[in-house]
Every structure is written in C-alpha cells, then in structure tokens.
Enzyme design. Structure first.
Site, PDB file in Angstrom:
ATOM      1  N   HIS A  21       0.827  -1.205   0.000  1.00 16.94           N
ATOM      2  CA  HIS A  21       0.000   0.000   0.000  1.00 16.94           C
ATOM      3  C   HIS A  21       0.863   1.258   0.000  1.00 16.94           C
ATOM      4  O   HIS A  21       0.665   2.167  -0.810  1.00 16.94           O
ATOM      5  CB  HIS A  21      -0.935  -0.009   1.215  1.00 16.94           C
ATOM      6  CG  HIS A  21      -1.736   1.230   1.355  1.00 16.94           C
ATOM      7  ND1 HIS A  21      -2.916   1.416   0.684  1.00 16.94           N
ATOM      8  CD2 HIS A  21      -1.523   2.354   2.078  1.00 16.94           C
ATOM      9  CE1 HIS A  21      -3.398   2.607   0.996  1.00 16.94           C
ATOM     10  NE2 HIS A  21      -2.570   3.197   1.842  1.00 16.94           N
ATOM     11  N   GLU A  22       1.833   1.312   0.896  1.00 17.65           N
ATOM     12  CA  GLU A  22       2.698   2.485   0.990  1.00 17.65           C
ATOM     13  C   GLU A  22       3.603   2.608  -0.228  1.00 17.65           C
ATOM     14  O   GLU A  22       3.942   3.716  -0.645  1.00 17.65           O
ATOM     15  CB  GLU A  22       3.532   2.442   2.272  1.00 17.65           C
ATOM     16  CG  GLU A  22       2.708   2.548   3.539  1.00 17.65           C
ATOM     17  CD  GLU A  22       1.811   3.771   3.588  1.00 17.65           C
ATOM     18  OE1 GLU A  22       2.202   4.846   3.079  1.00 17.65           O
ATOM     19  OE2 GLU A  22       0.706   3.665   4.144  1.00 17.65           O
ATOM     20  N   HIS A  25       1.783   4.619  -2.797  1.00 21.07           N
ATOM     21  CA  HIS A  25       1.907   6.065  -2.564  1.00 21.07           C
ATOM     22  C   HIS A  25       3.263   6.568  -3.038  1.00 21.07           C
ATOM     23  O   HIS A  25       3.367   7.607  -3.681  1.00 21.07           O
ATOM     24  CB  HIS A  25       1.750   6.388  -1.080  1.00 21.07           C
ATOM     25  CG  HIS A  25       0.383   6.155  -0.547  1.00 21.07           C
ATOM     26  ND1 HIS A  25      -0.705   6.900  -0.921  1.00 21.07           N
ATOM     27  CD2 HIS A  25      -0.073   5.260   0.351  1.00 21.07           C
ATOM     28  CE1 HIS A  25      -1.775   6.471  -0.274  1.00 21.07           C
ATOM     29  NE2 HIS A  25      -1.419   5.454   0.503  1.00 21.07           N
TER      30      HIS A  25
END
Length: 76
Positions: A21-22, A25
């Site tokens: 997920h990170e 980003h």
C-alpha cells in the site's frame, strides 16, 4: 503452538499489505515528480529500528518499532 503460528502469519500478511500500500503512494509520488521525505514500514514515534538514506536521494527508508501501519511522508 498452532495459535502462535496463526498470529505470526497474520502479522506477516499485515506487514506485506501495508508495504504494498505504501509503495503505491511512493511510486505515484515519484511518477508525478513529488519529493518523498520518508518511507517507513511501521511507525517510529521516538526511534526507529532501522533507517537508511542513500547519498543521491532525499528519501529516508526505514522500519519503525510500532507495528500498526506504515507511512510515506510526501513533501508539502
């Protein structure tokens, strides 16, 4: 013993999910030319277990000690 293995598996799955997920980003910020200050797996309120900052990069990579998530600190 079986419950301990399940807890460890849950912890590793959560870590992998947060990391992916990170990373999303992080990659999108890089694609759009935005500077990323920090990329951490887990939180680091007072100290971190591991941190690394390459010479040519503005980004600090690390592993915090509080396993409740992670973060990608974007400038601005």
């Amino acid at each position: 013993m079986d419950i301990l293995i399940k807890v460890i598996q849950l912890f590793l799955c959560f870590t992998l999910l947060v990391g992916i997920h990170e990373l999303g980003h992080f990659l999108m910020a890089r694609v759009f030319g935005i500077r990323v200050e920090k990329f951490y797996i887990f939180f680091d309120p007072w100290f971190s277990l591991f941190k690394y900052k390459p010479k040519n990069s503005d980004t600090e990579y690390g592993v915090g000690w509080l396993p409740l998530g992670g973060y990608c600190k974007i400038s601005g």
